[in-house]
Write a protein that holds these residues in place. Sequence first.
Motif, PDB file in Angstrom:
ATOM      1  N   PRO A 149     -12.364 -17.258  13.879  1.00  0.00           N
ATOM      2  CA  PRO A 149     -11.110 -16.977  13.192  1.00  0.00           C
ATOM      3  C   PRO A 149     -10.972 -17.852  11.944  1.00  0.00           C
ATOM      4  N   PRO A 150     -10.274 -17.378  10.951  1.00  0.00           N
ATOM      5  CA  PRO A 150     -10.148 -18.159   9.724  1.00  0.00           C
ATOM      6  C   PRO A 150      -9.272 -19.390   9.936  1.00  0.00           C
ATOM      7  N   SER A 151      -9.460 -20.360   9.074  1.00  0.00           N
ATOM      8  CA  SER A 151      -8.613 -21.548   9.094  1.00  0.00           C
ATOM      9  C   SER A 151      -7.220 -21.211   8.600  1.00  0.00           C
ATOM     10  N   LYS A 152      -7.158 -20.269   7.667  1.00  0.00           N
ATOM     11  CA  LYS A 152      -5.862 -19.810   7.170  1.00  0.00           C
ATOM     12  C   LYS A 152      -6.035 -18.514   6.400  1.00  0.00           C
ATOM     13  N   LEU A 153      -4.923 -17.848   6.175  1.00  0.00           N
ATOM     14  CA  LEU A 153      -4.863 -16.683   5.294  1.00  0.00           C
ATOM     15  C   LEU A 153      -4.088 -17.098   4.061  1.00  0.00           C
ATOM     16  N   GLU A 154      -4.529 -16.645   2.912  1.00  0.00           N
ATOM     17  CA  GLU A 154      -3.810 -16.903   1.675  1.00  0.00           C
ATOM     18  C   GLU A 154      -3.479 -15.576   1.016  1.00  0.00           C
ATOM     19  N   SER A 155      -2.314 -15.522   0.398  1.00  0.00           N
ATOM     20  CA  SER A 155      -1.936 -14.300  -0.305  1.00  0.00           C
ATOM     21  C   SER A 155      -1.771 -14.599  -1.786  1.00  0.00           C
ATOM     22  N   GLY A 156      -1.942 -13.540  -2.564  1.00  0.00           N
ATOM     23  CA  GLY A 156      -1.675 -13.641  -3.983  1.00  0.00           C
ATOM     24  C   GLY A 156      -0.182 -13.522  -4.212  1.00  0.00           C
ATOM     25  N   PRO A 157       0.200 -13.302  -5.449  1.00  0.00           N
ATOM     26  CA  PRO A 157       1.635 -13.138  -5.728  1.00  0.00           C
ATOM     27  C   PRO A 157       2.210 -11.952  -4.952  1.00  0.00           C
ATOM     28  N   LEU A 158       3.426 -12.108  -4.481  1.00  0.00           N
ATOM     29  CA  LEU A 158       4.105 -11.029  -3.768  1.00  0.00           C
ATOM     30  C   LEU A 158       4.846 -10.185  -4.798  1.00  0.00           C
ATOM     31  N   GLN A 159       4.434  -8.937  -4.931  1.00  0.00           N
ATOM     32  CA  GLN A 159       5.031  -8.039  -5.920  1.00  0.00           C
ATOM     33  C   GLN A 159       6.064  -7.151  -5.237  1.00  0.00           C
ATOM     34  N   VAL A 160       7.318  -7.316  -5.651  1.00  0.00           N
ATOM     35  CA  VAL A 160       8.408  -6.536  -5.080  1.00  0.00           C
ATOM     36  C   VAL A 160       8.628  -5.314  -5.960  1.00  0.00           C
ATOM     37  N   ASN A 161       8.559  -4.138  -5.361  1.00  0.00           N
ATOM     38  CA  ASN A 161       8.712  -2.876  -6.101  1.00  0.00           C
ATOM     39  C   ASN A 161       9.771  -2.006  -5.449  1.00  0.00           C
ATOM     40  N   VAL A 196       6.855  -4.290  -0.816  1.00  0.00           N
ATOM     41  CA  VAL A 196       6.243  -5.544  -1.255  1.00  0.00           C
ATOM     42  C   VAL A 196       4.744  -5.400  -1.066  1.00  0.00           C
ATOM     43  N   ALA A 197       3.993  -5.733  -2.115  1.00  0.00           N
ATOM     44  CA  ALA A 197       2.532  -5.639  -2.057  1.00  0.00           C
ATOM     45  C   ALA A 197       1.926  -6.985  -2.430  1.00  0.00           C
ATOM     46  N   THR A 198       0.801  -7.268  -1.822  1.00  0.00           N
ATOM     47  CA  THR A 198       0.053  -8.485  -2.134  1.00  0.00           C
ATOM     48  C   THR A 198      -1.387  -8.301  -1.713  1.00  0.00           C
ATOM     49  N   GLU A 199      -2.225  -9.205  -2.142  1.00  0.00           N
ATOM     50  CA  GLU A 199      -3.597  -9.236  -1.671  1.00  0.00           C
ATOM     51  C   GLU A 199      -3.766 -10.482  -0.818  1.00  0.00           C
ATOM     52  N   VAL A 200      -4.443 -10.303   0.315  1.00  0.00           N
ATOM     53  CA  VAL A 200      -4.619 -11.400   1.263  1.00  0.00           C
ATOM     54  C   VAL A 200      -6.113 -11.635   1.465  1.00  0.00           C
ATOM     55  N   HIS A 201      -6.490 -12.905   1.482  1.00  0.00           N
ATOM     56  CA  HIS A 201      -7.873 -13.249   1.810  1.00  0.00           C
ATOM     57  C   HIS A 201      -7.888 -14.363   2.846  1.00  0.00           C
ATOM     58  N   ALA A 202      -8.973 -14.411   3.577  1.00  0.00           N
ATOM     59  CA  ALA A 202      -9.148 -15.421   4.617  1.00  0.00           C
ATOM     60  C   ALA A 202      -9.928 -16.593   4.050  1.00  0.00           C
ATOM     61  N   VAL A 203      -9.631 -17.780   4.592  1.00  0.00           N
ATOM     62  CA  VAL A 203     -10.345 -18.994   4.199  1.00  0.00           C
ATOM     63  C   VAL A 203     -10.847 -19.664   5.478  1.00  0.00           C
ATOM     64  N   TRP A 204     -12.138 -20.001   5.482  1.00  0.00           N
ATOM     65  CA  TRP A 204     -12.734 -20.723   6.600  1.00  0.00           C
ATOM     66  C   TRP A 204     -13.161 -22.103   6.098  1.00  0.00           C
ATOM     67  N   TRP A 205     -12.760 -23.128   6.805  1.00  0.00           N
ATOM     68  CA  TRP A 205     -13.185 -24.489   6.476  1.00  0.00           C
ATOM     69  C   TRP A 205     -14.255 -24.909   7.455  1.00  0.00           C
ATOM     70  N   GLN A 206     -15.344 -25.393   6.919  1.00  0.00           N
ATOM     71  CA  GLN A 206     -16.415 -25.930   7.748  1.00  0.00           C
ATOM     72  C   GLN A 206     -16.873 -27.222   7.090  1.00  0.00           C
ATOM     73  N   ASP A 207     -16.711 -28.316   7.833  1.00  0.00           N
ATOM     74  CA  ASP A 207     -16.972 -29.644   7.299  1.00  0.00           C
ATOM     75  C   ASP A 207     -16.141 -29.833   6.029  1.00  0.00           C
TER      76      ASP A 207
END
Length: 169
Positions: A95-107, A116-127
Motif C-alpha cells: 500500500p502507498p505511504s500516502k495519496l496526494e492530489s493536485g489542485p481541487l477544481q470546483v465546477n 469537484v475534479a482532481t488528479e490523485v497519485h500514490a507515493v511510496w516511501w522506501q528508506d
Amino acid sequence: MKREATSKRWPWVLLSLVVLACSGVLAVPAAWAVKIQVQADSGEPAPDAAVAVYLLRLSSGDSSGLRRVLAAERRDDLFDQWGAYRAEMSRSGNPPSKLESGPLQVNHVRDGAALVATEVHAVWWQDRLSLVGDRHAWRFEVRKDWGGWRVWRVEAPAWCGDYIRASRC
C-alpha cells in the motif's frame, strides 16, 4: 420567633445557591458539547473542503471524521465504498505511504450541487527514496445540506489495474 424563621430558611438559601452555582458550572460544558456536535454534523464550508477531507481520510486510512463529510442519504454506501478502496489498496501487498492530489477544481456550482475534479497519485516511501505513481482523474459530486457541503458521489479509478498492475493484486 423571628430567629426561628430565619434558621429554617438558611438551608434553603444555601441549597438554592449551590444549585445555581452547579447549574452554571454544568451549563457551560453542556453548551460546549452541543456546539461541537452541531459543528461536527454541519459538513464543510466549501465543496473542495469536503473532498479534501475525504481524500485525506483515504490517504491516512483513518475513517474518523469521514462520515461528517458524506451525504446523509448515501452515507453508508459511500462509507462502504471508501472502505473497499482502502481494502484494495492494502490487498495489493504494497500500500502507498500516502495519496496526494493536485489542485481541487470546483465546477458547476448551482442549486446546492457542485462537481469537484482532481488528479490523485500514490507515493511510496522506501528508506530515503520516494516513488511517485501516475496521476489519475477523480471526480466528486458534492451537495450542500444542513448548512454544509458533503460528498454525494465518488468516481475513482480502480486501484488494481490503474494505480497497480492487475497482476500484483
